[in-house]
Design a protein around this motif. Structure first.
Motif, PDB file in Angstrom:
ATOM      1  N   GLN A  73      46.105   3.661   6.839  1.00  0.00           N
ATOM      2  CA  GLN A  73      47.212   2.719   6.885  1.00  0.00           C
ATOM      3  C   GLN A  73      48.481   3.509   7.177  1.00  0.00           C
ATOM      4  OE1 GLN A  73      46.004   1.181   2.753  1.00  0.00           O
ATOM      5  NE2 GLN A  73      47.148  -0.543   3.609  1.00  0.00           N
ATOM      6  N   PHE A  74      49.478   2.813   7.734  1.00  0.00           N
ATOM      7  CA  PHE A  74      50.729   3.493   8.053  1.00  0.00           C
ATOM      8  C   PHE A  74      51.918   2.615   7.683  1.00  0.00           C
ATOM      9  CE2 PHE A  74      47.501   5.148  10.923  1.00  0.00           C
ATOM     10  CZ  PHE A  74      47.637   6.516  10.696  1.00  0.00           C
ATOM     11  N   ALA A  75      53.012   3.274   7.369  1.00  0.00           N
ATOM     12  CA  ALA A  75      54.274   2.598   7.085  1.00  0.00           C
ATOM     13  C   ALA A  75      55.388   3.335   7.806  1.00  0.00           C
ATOM     14  CB  ALA A  75      54.543   2.571   5.589  1.00  0.00           C
ATOM     15  N   HIS A  76      56.441   2.614   8.154  1.00  0.00           N
ATOM     16  CA  HIS A  76      57.533   3.156   8.957  1.00  0.00           C
ATOM     17  C   HIS A  76      58.845   3.012   8.183  1.00  0.00           C
ATOM     18  CE1 HIS A  76      54.786   3.120  12.482  1.00  0.00           C
ATOM     19  NE2 HIS A  76      54.297   2.057  11.862  1.00  0.00           N
ATOM     20  N   PRO A  77      59.109   3.893   7.232  1.00  0.00           N
ATOM     21  CA  PRO A  77      60.268   3.725   6.358  1.00  0.00           C
ATOM     22  C   PRO A  77      61.608   3.786   7.075  1.00  0.00           C
ATOM     23  CG  PRO A  77      59.278   5.888   6.036  1.00  0.00           C
ATOM     24  CD  PRO A  77      58.332   5.101   6.880  1.00  0.00           C
ATOM     25  N   LEU A  78      61.672   4.461   8.224  1.00  0.00           N
ATOM     26  CA  LEU A  78      62.932   4.577   8.948  1.00  0.00           C
ATOM     27  C   LEU A  78      62.957   3.734  10.219  1.00  0.00           C
ATOM     28  CD1 LEU A  78      63.622   8.425   8.610  1.00  0.00           C
ATOM     29  CD2 LEU A  78      64.324   6.552   7.105  1.00  0.00           C
ATOM     30  N   GLY A  79      62.005   2.817  10.346  1.00  0.00           N
ATOM     31  CA  GLY A  79      61.965   1.977  11.532  1.00  0.00           C
ATOM     32  C   GLY A  79      61.008   2.506  12.577  1.00  0.00           C
ATOM     33  N   PRO A  80      61.167   2.083  13.835  1.00  0.00           N
ATOM     34  CA  PRO A  80      60.227   2.465  14.894  1.00  0.00           C
ATOM     35  C   PRO A  80      60.109   3.978  15.055  1.00  0.00           C
ATOM     36  CG  PRO A  80      61.665   0.697  15.641  1.00  0.00           C
ATOM     37  CD  PRO A  80      62.218   1.171  14.325  1.00  0.00           C
ATOM     38  N   ASP A  81      58.906   4.414  15.418  1.00  0.00           N
ATOM     39  CA  ASP A  81      58.631   5.833  15.598  1.00  0.00           C
ATOM     40  C   ASP A  81      58.168   6.107  17.023  1.00  0.00           C
ATOM     41  OD1 ASP A  81      58.851   6.771  12.764  1.00  0.00           O
ATOM     42  OD2 ASP A  81      57.242   5.304  12.501  1.00  0.00           O
ATOM     43  N   ALA A  82      58.315   7.356  17.431  1.00  0.00           N
ATOM     44  CA  ALA A  82      57.765   7.826  18.702  1.00  0.00           C
ATOM     45  C   ALA A  82      56.874   9.019  18.408  1.00  0.00           C
ATOM     46  CB  ALA A  82      58.877   8.218  19.662  1.00  0.00           C
ATOM     47  N   PHE A  83      55.701   9.034  19.025  1.00  0.00           N
ATOM     48  CA  PHE A  83      54.804  10.160  18.791  1.00  0.00           C
ATOM     49  C   PHE A  83      53.912  10.381  20.007  1.00  0.00           C
ATOM     50  CE2 PHE A  83      52.918   6.367  16.875  1.00  0.00           C
ATOM     51  CZ  PHE A  83      51.643   6.338  17.412  1.00  0.00           C
ATOM     52  N   THR A  84      53.381  11.585  20.074  1.00  0.00           N
ATOM     53  CA  THR A  84      52.407  11.955  21.093  1.00  0.00           C
ATOM     54  C   THR A  84      51.026  11.889  20.465  1.00  0.00           C
ATOM     55  OG1 THR A  84      54.029  13.492  22.016  1.00  0.00           O
ATOM     56  CG2 THR A  84      51.740  13.718  22.763  1.00  0.00           C
ATOM     57  N   GLU A  85      50.100  11.253  21.161  1.00  0.00           N
ATOM     58  CA  GLU A  85      48.728  11.150  20.654  1.00  0.00           C
ATOM     59  C   GLU A  85      47.773  11.823  21.644  1.00  0.00           C
ATOM     60  OE1 GLU A  85      45.904   7.846  18.546  1.00  0.00           O
ATOM     61  OE2 GLU A  85      47.065   7.195  20.273  1.00  0.00           O
ATOM     62  N   ILE A  86      46.957  12.714  21.130  1.00  0.00           N
ATOM     63  CA  ILE A  86      45.894  13.344  21.906  1.00  0.00           C
ATOM     64  C   ILE A  86      44.571  12.831  21.357  1.00  0.00           C
ATOM     65  CG2 ILE A  86      44.770  15.514  22.520  1.00  0.00           C
ATOM     66  CD1 ILE A  86      47.500  16.882  22.172  1.00  0.00           C
ATOM     67  N   VAL A  87      43.853  12.072  22.151  1.00  0.00           N
ATOM     68  CA  VAL A  87      42.564  11.506  21.743  1.00  0.00           C
ATOM     69  C   VAL A  87      41.462  12.391  22.306  1.00  0.00           C
ATOM     70  CG1 VAL A  87      41.047   9.503  21.849  1.00  0.00           C
ATOM     71  CG2 VAL A  87      43.528   9.181  21.703  1.00  0.00           C
ATOM     72  N   LEU A  88      40.551  12.814  21.438  1.00  0.00           N
ATOM     73  CA  LEU A  88      39.510  13.764  21.822  1.00  0.00           C
ATOM     74  C   LEU A  88      38.124  13.151  21.642  1.00  0.00           C
ATOM     75  CD1 LEU A  88      41.046  16.765  19.886  1.00  0.00           C
ATOM     76  CD2 LEU A  88      41.097  16.474  22.365  1.00  0.00           C
ATOM     77  N   SER A  89      37.219  13.486  22.542  1.00  0.00           N
ATOM     78  CA  SER A  89      35.833  13.065  22.383  1.00  0.00           C
ATOM     79  C   SER A  89      35.172  13.887  21.283  1.00  0.00           C
ATOM     80  CB  SER A  89      35.066  13.256  23.693  1.00  0.00           C
ATOM     81  OG  SER A  89      34.897  14.641  23.965  1.00  0.00           O
ATOM     82  N   ALA A  90      34.052  13.392  20.774  1.00  0.00           N
ATOM     83  CA  ALA A  90      33.322  14.133  19.742  1.00  0.00           C
ATOM     84  C   ALA A  90      32.890  15.513  20.237  1.00  0.00           C
ATOM     85  CB  ALA A  90      32.121  13.319  19.268  1.00  0.00           C
ATOM     86  N   PRO A  91      32.355  15.649  21.464  1.00  0.00           N
ATOM     87  CA  PRO A  91      31.987  16.998  21.927  1.00  0.00           C
ATOM     88  C   PRO A  91      33.182  17.940  22.006  1.00  0.00           C
ATOM     89  CG  PRO A  91      30.900  15.339  23.263  1.00  0.00           C
ATOM     90  CD  PRO A  91      31.891  14.610  22.415  1.00  0.00           C
ATOM     91  N   ARG A  92      34.358  17.431  22.420  1.00  0.00           N
ATOM     92  CA  ARG A  92      35.528  18.299  22.501  1.00  0.00           C
ATOM     93  C   ARG A  92      35.963  18.748  21.107  1.00  0.00           C
ATOM     94  NH1 ARG A  92      39.669  19.004  26.257  1.00  0.00           N
ATOM     95  NH2 ARG A  92      38.059  18.549  27.791  1.00  0.00           N
ATOM     96  N   VAL A  93      35.929  17.849  20.124  1.00  0.00           N
ATOM     97  CA  VAL A  93      36.274  18.228  18.757  1.00  0.00           C
ATOM     98  C   VAL A  93      35.309  19.292  18.245  1.00  0.00           C
ATOM     99  CG1 VAL A  93      36.432  17.416  16.373  1.00  0.00           C
ATOM    100  CG2 VAL A  93      37.383  16.032  18.214  1.00  0.00           C
ATOM    101  N   ALA A  94      34.023  19.066  18.471  1.00  0.00           N
ATOM    102  CA  ALA A  94      33.025  20.036  18.012  1.00  0.00           C
ATOM    103  C   ALA A  94      33.257  21.399  18.653  1.00  0.00           C
ATOM    104  CB  ALA A  94      31.623  19.525  18.319  1.00  0.00           C
ATOM    105  N   ASP A  95      33.591  21.397  19.925  1.00  0.00           N
ATOM    106  CA  ASP A  95      33.849  22.664  20.602  1.00  0.00           C
ATOM    107  C   ASP A  95      35.032  23.396  19.980  1.00  0.00           C
ATOM    108  OD1 ASP A  95      33.787  24.565  22.974  1.00  0.00           O
ATOM    109  OD2 ASP A  95      35.789  23.700  23.153  1.00  0.00           O
TER     110      ASP A  95
END
Length: 274
Positions: A73-95
Motif C-alpha cells: 500500500q502507498f500514501a502520499h503525505p506531501l501530495g503527488p509524487d514523481a518517480f522512475t520505475e524499472i520493471v524487471l523480468s524474473a530471469p533478469r532479477v535472478a541474474d
C-alpha cells in the motif's frame, strides 16, 4: 504503482518508466499484491509504503525494491509524487542476484554514484536516447541497486578469470562488428551473457561502454559509405539503426565536427586523395 506513465524502454526483460502519480489523498491505497519485480526511485518528495504490513518511508535517497507478490500500500503525505520505475523480468532479477530469484526485503540507501546514474539515465531517456543506450544504462543502474541490496550474491556472477572476461568482450566486439544495429538483449543472447554482466565486463576489459563502442562502429560505417559517395543519407541512417537522418547527422557532427554532407565532399574530393 499507477499514474501518468511515460515508457522510455520496453524490452522483454526490462521496462523503464517515468511516472507522475496524481494521488493527493492523505490515506493509504487499497492493499494489493505487487504485479512485478521493480525498482522505484523517487525523483523528489516523500512516499510512504506499507509492504506485508511493515511501513517504510521512501524518499529520493532510497530505492524501493518491489518484490513480486508482496502485499503493498502507498500514501502520499506531501501530495503527488514523481518517480522512475524499472520493471524487471524474473530471469533478469535472478541474474542480478547470482541466479537466485529470492529478493531480500528492505530499502536500498542510495550512494552518490547511484543517484547520479539515476539522474543521468532519466536525462538521456528524456532527451530521446536510443534503446541500446537506455538498456545498457538501465542494466548498470539496476546492478548498482542490487549490489547494495545483496553484495555477496550480486558479485557471484563475475567471470572466473581474466581470459574469460577477454573472450566475452571479444565475442561482443565480433558480434557488433557483424551487426552494429543489434539490440542489447539480442547481443547478450548471442554471446551467452546477461546484459548486466556483458556491460560490466566489456567496460572493464575495453575501457569503454558497449554503447560508445557501437557508436564508433556505426561512425566508421558512415565514413566508409561517405567516402564511396553515398547520397541517400536517410537510407543510410535507417540501415545503421539511427532513429532518422537528423539523428545520424547530430551524431556525426558531434563526433567529427562536420555534417555528413560536408564530410562526403571532403572524403571524395581529389584534393584529399593520397
Amino acid at each position: 504503482m499507477s499514474g501518468d506513465r511515460r515508457v522510455y524502454l520496453r524490452e522483454d526483460d526490462v521496462h523503464l518508466v517515468d511516472v507522475r502519480c496524481g494521488s493527493t489523498g492523505p490515506g493509504w491505497t487499497p492493499p494489493r499484491p505487487a504485479p512485478v519485480f521493480g525498482l522505484v526511485l523517487l525523483q523528489g518528495g516523500v512516499l510512504r509504503g506499507r509492504v506485508d504490513g511493515v511501513e517504510h518511508v521512501l524518499d529520493s535517497a532510497s530505492v524501493y525494491v518491489e518484490r513480486l507478490g508482496a502485499e503493498q500500500q502507498f500514501a502520499h503525505p506531501l501530495g503527488p509524487d514523481a518517480f522512475t520505475e524499472i520493471v524487471l523480468s524474473a530471469p533478469r532479477v535472478a541474474d542480478l542476484l547470482g541466479g537466485d530469484l529470492a529478493v531480500p526485503e528492505g530499502l536500498v540507501m542510495v550512494t552518490p554514484e547511484l543517484s547520479l546514474a539515476h539522474r543521468m539515465l532519466l536525462a538521456r531517456a528524456r532527451q530521446g536516447a536510443e534503446p541500446f543506450e537506455l538498456a545498457e544504462a538501465t542494466a548498470r543502474l539496476a546492478a548498482l541497486v542490487f549490489a547494495r541490496l545483496a553484495p555477496d550474491r550480486a558479485d557471484s556472477g563475475r567471470p572466473a578469470s581474466a581470459a574469460a572476461r577477454r573472450r566475452l568482450a571479444d565475442d561482443a566486439r565480433a558480434a557488433l562488428a557483424a551487426e552494429p544495429t543489434i539490440g542489447l538483449t539480442a547481443l547478450s543472447r548471442a554471446v551467452g551473457a546477461s546484459p548486466h554482466h556483458l556491460s560490466r565486463v566489456f567496460s572493464a576489459v575495453t575501457g569503454t561502454t558497449l554503447t560508445a563502442h557501437r557508436d564508433r562502429l556505426r561512425l566508421a560505417r558512415v565514413l566508409d559509405r561517405l567516402s564511396g559517395g553515398e547520397r541517400d543519407l536517410a537510407g543510410l541512417a535507417r540501415e545503421l539503426g539511427y532513429t532518422d537522418q537528423p539523428h545520424m547527422t547530430r551524431a556525426v557532427r558531434t563526433t567529427t565536427g562536420l555534417p555528413p554532407g560536408r564530410l562526403r565532399a571532403l572524403l571524395t574530393s581529389p584534393e584529399t586523395a593520397l
